[in-house]
Design an enzyme around this catalytic site. Structure first.
Site, short mmCIF file in Angstrom:
data_model
loop_
_atom_site.label_atom_id
_atom_site.label_comp_id
_atom_site.label_asym_id
_atom_site.label_seq_id
_atom_site.Cartn_x
_atom_site.Cartn_y
_atom_site.Cartn_z
N SER A 112 0.86 -1.20 0.00
CA SER A 112 0.00 0.00 0.00
C SER A 112 0.89 1.24 0.00
O SER A 112 1.92 1.27 0.67
CB SER A 112 -0.88 0.02 1.25
OG SER A 112 -1.44 1.32 1.41
N HIS B 127 1.92 4.63 5.04
CA HIS B 127 2.79 3.49 4.77
C HIS B 127 4.24 3.91 4.47
O HIS B 127 4.56 5.08 4.53
CB HIS B 127 2.17 2.64 3.67
CG HIS B 127 0.84 2.07 4.10
ND1 HIS B 127 0.67 0.77 4.51
CD2 HIS B 127 -0.35 2.67 4.25
CE1 HIS B 127 -0.59 0.60 4.88
NE2 HIS B 127 -1.24 1.73 4.73
C1 LIG Z 1 -2.42 -4.56 6.45
C2 LIG Z 1 -3.14 -3.64 5.50
N1 LIG Z 1 -3.60 -4.13 4.35
C3 LIG Z 1 -4.26 -3.36 3.46
C4 LIG Z 1 -4.46 -2.03 3.70
C5 LIG Z 1 -5.21 -1.20 2.71
O1 LIG Z 1 -4.38 -0.28 2.03
P1 LIG Z 1 -5.02 1.01 1.35
O2 LIG Z 1 -5.30 1.99 2.44
O3 LIG Z 1 -3.94 1.49 0.42
O4 LIG Z 1 -6.24 0.59 0.64
C6 LIG Z 1 -4.03 -1.47 4.89
C7 LIG Z 1 -4.31 -0.07 5.16
O5 LIG Z 1 -3.67 0.72 5.70
C8 LIG Z 1 -3.33 -2.29 5.82
O6 LIG Z 1 -2.87 -1.80 6.98
#
Ligand SMILES: Cc1ncc(COP(=O)(O)O)c(C=O)c1O
Length: 435
Positions: free
Chosen positions: A211, A216
């Site tokens: 992400s 992040h």
């Molecule tokens: C472990 C994890 N997976 C997936 C995501 C989803 O990412 P995004 O916010 O870019 O959709 C997050 C979100 O922060 C996350 O912490």
């Protein structure tokens, strides 16, 4: 290349409007995460906007190559978010192209309930059954002994995140996947740059995701990626991401297969334009070239960001070790070297205060905190009526839901901010000890 006058103005704008300002304790927020950038990201963004290519182009190529080089993976598919990356990785394993190896409605997928919804929602959206396994309190990752017992003849896949940057036990999970012939998806969204026995996380699973949301390790605003070394899976992910199309020409290209008007698909007329042949039930989840331009500049800072996250984790550890009895400290999974997404704080039963009291004090003093995402996912309102199976109990997941929160380790955290946080934490502890 940007016109020198435009570049000069962009740099000036960065310096006057966006560059780092001195931190004023008690007046400025100590964020748990945020964008960390300099004039370079702005210059690349302006350059891409002046290209006006807009959709995936030269910057997307550059960005995905940098990720592929970093991870040592063949295929990197950029997406509009990490959630989309998870959806695509999971959807790819449900593709008809995989024949008998595909995931099907009713199959079981091993998951944890202490995490972010996007690691679980694709399982439900595709009609499969998540089997929730409890987590270990010291790593916040899946309990391996319970995982072994959770596998049934219906289990076909393991889909797990490296919780807050801490890799799960990849040796054990990998061995179980081999033994039971299971697919493995690594949600690497919070762990870009973490290592397990020297190798980078995101290189163990059949598919892995990243992400680029601002919290992040690097950011493109919204954004994500799916990575794999499996050519067939890469093709399926690309197709699903790009409306389900069969054609694999890049944007702006035509007839790279040399058979654009000469093939037979389904019951379409022979020679139907390959550009408009759809072999998957797809989406449009692509990234723009402007986002990729920012991401490419961010990749040049990734090594430094990883280092800073590790330093900040150690700085928090020095603060909290003073109050050893009150906390259960997070430990790196044996053999791992995490690029920490966060500093996890779990209160022990001996703490003379509650998690919510402590979090309240920190937030009152403008120190941002977050709970471990959904806590226990099955207790969330969206989960009502969903089909799932519990491997056993979720005692630790519930403990985390009630007693855990996290603080930031992001590279924007400075010594001045950490000193302010330490002062507030020490003050709180003194009051509570006396009380
Ligand atoms: C472990 C994890 N997976 C997936 C995501 C989803 O990412 P995004 O916010 O870019 O959709 C997050 C979100 O922060 C996350 O912490």
């Amino acid at each position: 290349m940007l016109h020198p006058e435009i570049a000069r103005l962009v740099k000036e704008h960065y310096q006057t409007k966006l560059a780092h300002r001195a931190f004023v304790p008690g007046k400025d927020r100590v964020h748990y995460a945020g964008r960390v950038f300099d004039a370079e990201e702005l210059l690349r963004l302006v350059e891409s906007s002046l290209d006006f290519w807009l959709t995936e182009g030269r910057f997307a190529e550059e960005f995905s190559e940098k990720i592929a080089d970093f991870l040592g993976r063949e295929d990197v598919m950029l997406t509009n978010s990490g959630s989309s990356a998870n959806l695509l990785a999971f959807a790819a394993l449900c593709s008809k192209r995989l024949g008998a190896r595909r995931l099907q409605t009713g199959d079981e997928v091993i998951a944890v309930a202490a995490g972010f919804p996007a690691t679980v929602t694709p399982i439900l959206q595709y009609g499969l059954v998540p089997v929730f396994v409890d987590v270990d309190l010291e790593t916040c990752n899946i309990d391996i002994e319970m995982l072994k017992k959770a596998i049934s003849p219906q289990t076909k896949c393991i889909f797990l995140a490296h919780t807050l940057g801490n890799p799960f036990d990849l040796d054990a999970v990998h061995a179980l996947c081999e033994e039971h012939n299971l697919w493995l998806i690594e949600d690497n969204c919070d762990a870009f740059g973490s290592r397990y026995k020297e190798a980078l996380t995101g290189t163990f699973g059949h598919l892995a995701t990243i992400s680029f949301y601002p919290a992040h390790h690097i950011t493109t605003g919204e954004g994500g990626a799916v990575v794999t070394n499996d050519e067939e899976l890469a093709r399926i992910v690309r197709s699903l991401r790009d409306w389900g199309r069969d054609c694999y020409c890049n944007s702006g290209e035509n007839n790279t297969c040399g058979k654009r008007f000469s093939q037979q698909f389904g019951s379409l007329p022979r020679g139907y334009d390959h550009k408009y042949v759809y072999s998957e039930l797809g989406y449009n989840l692509k990234m723009t070239d402007m986002q990729a331009a920012i991401g490419s500049a961010q990749m040049d800072k990734l090594a430094h960001f990883i280092l800073r996250r590790k330093e900040n984790f150690l700085a928090w550890q020095r603060v909290f070790r003073k109050y050893e009895d009150f906390f259960i400290f997070e430990k790196p999974t044996p053999g791992s070297d995490p690029a920490w997404f966060a500093y996890v704080v779990t209160l022990s039963e001996k703490a003379p205060f509650t998690r919510d009291e402590f979090v309240h004090e920190l937030n009152e003093n403008l120190i941002e905190t977050r709970y471990l995402f959904a806590g226990n996912m099955i207790r969330q309102p969206f989960f009502e009526g969903m089909s799932y199976r519990l491997a056993d109990h979720l005692h630790n997941t519930d403990y985390i839901m009630n007693n855990t929160f996290f603080l930031g380790t992001y590279p924007g955290l400075t010594e001045e901010m950490l000193a302010w946080c330490e002062k507030i934490i020490d003050g709180f502890m003194q009051k509570r000890r006396k009380g």
